[in-house]
Design a protein around this motif. Structure first.
Motif, PDB file in Angstrom:
ATOM      1  N   ILE A  40      -7.867  50.898  42.546  1.00  0.00           N
ATOM      2  CA  ILE A  40      -7.004  51.856  43.253  1.00  0.00           C
ATOM      3  C   ILE A  40      -7.660  53.232  43.292  1.00  0.00           C
ATOM      4  O   ILE A  40      -7.675  53.899  44.327  1.00  0.00           O
ATOM      5  CB  ILE A  40      -5.604  51.909  42.602  1.00  0.00           C
ATOM      6  N   GLU A  41      -8.235  53.653  42.177  1.00  0.00           N
ATOM      7  CA  GLU A  41      -8.889  54.959  42.106  1.00  0.00           C
ATOM      8  C   GLU A  41     -10.129  55.045  42.988  1.00  0.00           C
ATOM      9  O   GLU A  41     -10.407  56.085  43.585  1.00  0.00           O
ATOM     10  CB  GLU A  41      -9.270  55.274  40.660  1.00  0.00           C
ATOM     11  N   LYS A  42     -10.893  53.961  43.085  1.00  0.00           N
ATOM     12  CA  LYS A  42     -12.160  53.968  43.825  1.00  0.00           C
ATOM     13  C   LYS A  42     -11.991  53.672  45.319  1.00  0.00           C
ATOM     14  O   LYS A  42     -12.917  53.901  46.093  1.00  0.00           O
ATOM     15  CB  LYS A  42     -13.123  52.938  43.231  1.00  0.00           C
ATOM     16  N   ALA A  43     -10.844  53.160  45.728  1.00  0.00           N
ATOM     17  CA  ALA A  43     -10.633  52.813  47.138  1.00  0.00           C
ATOM     18  C   ALA A  43     -10.707  54.065  48.007  1.00  0.00           C
ATOM     19  O   ALA A  43     -10.154  55.109  47.658  1.00  0.00           O
ATOM     20  CB  ALA A  43      -9.290  52.118  47.320  1.00  0.00           C
ATOM     21  N   HIS A  44     -11.391  53.949  49.138  1.00  0.00           N
ATOM     22  CA  HIS A  44     -11.447  55.048  50.098  1.00  0.00           C
ATOM     23  C   HIS A  44     -10.112  55.187  50.824  1.00  0.00           C
ATOM     24  O   HIS A  44      -9.729  56.279  51.232  1.00  0.00           O
ATOM     25  CB  HIS A  44     -12.564  54.809  51.116  1.00  0.00           C
ATOM     26  N   HIS A  45      -9.429  54.074  50.999  1.00  0.00           N
ATOM     27  CA  HIS A  45      -8.111  54.035  51.638  1.00  0.00           C
ATOM     28  C   HIS A  45      -7.252  53.023  50.893  1.00  0.00           C
ATOM     29  O   HIS A  45      -7.754  52.004  50.419  1.00  0.00           O
ATOM     30  CB  HIS A  45      -8.199  53.573  53.099  1.00  0.00           C
ATOM     31  N   LEU A  46      -5.948  53.279  50.831  1.00  0.00           N
ATOM     32  CA  LEU A  46      -4.969  52.313  50.341  1.00  0.00           C
ATOM     33  C   LEU A  46      -3.971  52.095  51.465  1.00  0.00           C
ATOM     34  O   LEU A  46      -3.512  53.052  52.087  1.00  0.00           O
ATOM     35  CB  LEU A  46      -4.235  52.827  49.099  1.00  0.00           C
ATOM     36  N   VAL A  47      -3.652  50.836  51.732  1.00  0.00           N
ATOM     37  CA  VAL A  47      -2.673  50.525  52.774  1.00  0.00           C
ATOM     38  C   VAL A  47      -1.590  49.615  52.221  1.00  0.00           C
ATOM     39  O   VAL A  47      -1.804  48.870  51.263  1.00  0.00           O
ATOM     40  CB  VAL A  47      -3.313  49.866  54.024  1.00  0.00           C
ATOM     41  N   LYS A  48      -0.426  49.710  52.843  1.00  0.00           N
ATOM     42  CA  LYS A  48       0.701  48.843  52.511  1.00  0.00           C
ATOM     43  C   LYS A  48       1.457  48.582  53.803  1.00  0.00           C
ATOM     44  O   LYS A  48       1.254  49.262  54.809  1.00  0.00           O
ATOM     45  CB  LYS A  48       1.614  49.496  51.476  1.00  0.00           C
ATOM     46  N   PHE A  49       2.310  47.582  53.782  1.00  0.00           N
ATOM     47  CA  PHE A  49       3.156  47.309  54.942  1.00  0.00           C
ATOM     48  C   PHE A  49       4.529  46.914  54.460  1.00  0.00           C
ATOM     49  O   PHE A  49       4.732  46.548  53.305  1.00  0.00           O
ATOM     50  CB  PHE A  49       2.553  46.253  55.868  1.00  0.00           C
ATOM     51  N   LYS A  50       5.491  47.025  55.369  1.00  0.00           N
ATOM     52  CA  LYS A  50       6.884  46.768  55.019  1.00  0.00           C
ATOM     53  C   LYS A  50       7.097  45.294  54.696  1.00  0.00           C
ATOM     54  O   LYS A  50       6.675  44.412  55.422  1.00  0.00           O
ATOM     55  CB  LYS A  50       7.794  47.172  56.178  1.00  0.00           C
ATOM     56  N   SER A  51       7.780  45.084  53.593  1.00  0.00           N
ATOM     57  CA  SER A  51       8.132  43.738  53.159  1.00  0.00           C
ATOM     58  C   SER A  51       9.258  43.885  52.142  1.00  0.00           C
ATOM     59  O   SER A  51       9.184  44.743  51.256  1.00  0.00           O
ATOM     60  CB  SER A  51       6.929  43.045  52.529  1.00  0.00           C
ATOM     61  N   LYS A  52      10.294  43.071  52.277  1.00  0.00           N
ATOM     62  CA  LYS A  52      11.419  43.157  51.344  1.00  0.00           C
ATOM     63  C   LYS A  52      11.007  42.758  49.933  1.00  0.00           C
ATOM     64  O   LYS A  52      11.426  43.344  48.962  1.00  0.00           O
ATOM     65  CB  LYS A  52      12.574  42.281  51.818  1.00  0.00           C
ATOM     66  N   LEU A  53      10.173  41.723  49.851  1.00  0.00           N
ATOM     67  CA  LEU A  53       9.700  41.234  48.561  1.00  0.00           C
ATOM     68  C   LEU A  53       8.184  41.095  48.607  1.00  0.00           C
ATOM     69  O   LEU A  53       7.565  41.181  49.666  1.00  0.00           O
ATOM     70  CB  LEU A  53      10.337  39.877  48.247  1.00  0.00           C
ATOM     71  N   SER A  54       7.588  40.857  47.467  1.00  0.00           N
ATOM     72  CA  SER A  54       6.152  40.644  47.383  1.00  0.00           C
ATOM     73  C   SER A  54       5.757  39.407  48.192  1.00  0.00           C
ATOM     74  O   SER A  54       6.477  38.413  48.220  1.00  0.00           O
ATOM     75  CB  SER A  54       5.764  40.444  45.915  1.00  0.00           C
ATOM     76  N   LEU A  55       4.601  39.503  48.859  1.00  0.00           N
ATOM     77  CA  LEU A  55       4.098  38.385  49.649  1.00  0.00           C
ATOM     78  C   LEU A  55       2.955  37.683  48.926  1.00  0.00           C
ATOM     79  O   LEU A  55       2.272  38.274  48.090  1.00  0.00           O
ATOM     80  CB  LEU A  55       3.569  38.884  50.997  1.00  0.00           C
ATOM     81  N   ASN A  56       2.722  36.451  49.292  1.00  0.00           N
ATOM     82  CA  ASN A  56       1.561  35.716  48.838  1.00  0.00           C
ATOM     83  C   ASN A  56       0.312  36.498  49.248  1.00  0.00           C
ATOM     84  O   ASN A  56       0.251  37.038  50.350  1.00  0.00           O
ATOM     85  CB  ASN A  56       1.609  34.326  49.493  1.00  0.00           C
ATOM     86  N   VAL A  57      -0.705  36.552  48.392  1.00  0.00           N
ATOM     87  CA  VAL A  57      -1.893  37.355  48.651  1.00  0.00           C
ATOM     88  C   VAL A  57      -2.628  36.918  49.913  1.00  0.00           C
ATOM     89  O   VAL A  57      -3.139  37.747  50.666  1.00  0.00           O
ATOM     90  CB  VAL A  57      -2.827  37.379  47.419  1.00  0.00           C
TER      91      VAL A  57
END
Length: 154
Positions: free
Chosen positions: A118-135
């Motif tokens: 997380i610290e080394k990532a140039h970008h972090l992205v996320k998307f809308k989801s009610k619950l955690s998704l399969n990787v």
């Protein structure tokens, strides 16, 4: 006809400390279908997967790194590291401009990405989801979004 690979760009996708070999096989199959240049794992190492029915591991390079440090030291020159993680400071995938040359990194469903990733990532992205998704589903969504967007930020 001459091809300018830097203009075209590339991307790779992989999992850090993947929980199950099935997830990796499904991600490989999606990566092959969605134009990935390579696939990789960090930590847990998996061999050929029954769910990799398109034999993606034979169609594109597969790299394995024992540690995040090893992986980070071997990022392709000029590639941005894009972590996929549900954090407060992650950018919404819907608004994200994918780098022309990048490597997408996903964490296992139960632990996510390491703090170091997380610290080394140039970008972090996320998307809308009610619950955690399969990787593998999350990775497929990110690759689909990349394919749907025609502009690249770098």
């Amino acid at each position: 006809m001459e091809t300018d690979n830097l203009e075209q760009g590339f991307f790779g996708i992989g999992i850090q400390n993947g929980k199950t070999p099935e997830n990796l096989g499904v991600l490989w199959r999606s990566a092959q279908n969605m134009g990935a240049s390579f696939i990789f794992t960090i930590g847990n190492r998996y061999e050929k997967q029954a769910c990799d029915t398109h034999k993606a591991v034979g169609a594109m390079p597969y790299f394995h790194y024992k540690t995040f440090e090893d992986f980070y030291a071997h990022l392709p020159k000029g590639a941005m590291l894009v972590g996929v993680e549900l954090t407060d400071n992650a950018e919404s995938l819907e608004r994200f401009k994918h780098p022309r040359r990048c490597v997408y990194l996903l964490g296992a469903e139960d632990h996510g990405l390491s703090n170091q990733a997380i610290e080394k990532a140039h970008h972090l992205v996320k998307f809308k989801s009610k619950l955690s998704l399969n990787v593998s589903v999350a990775g497929s969504i990110v690759m689909y979004d990349r394919g749907m967007k025609t502009e690249f930020s770098t």
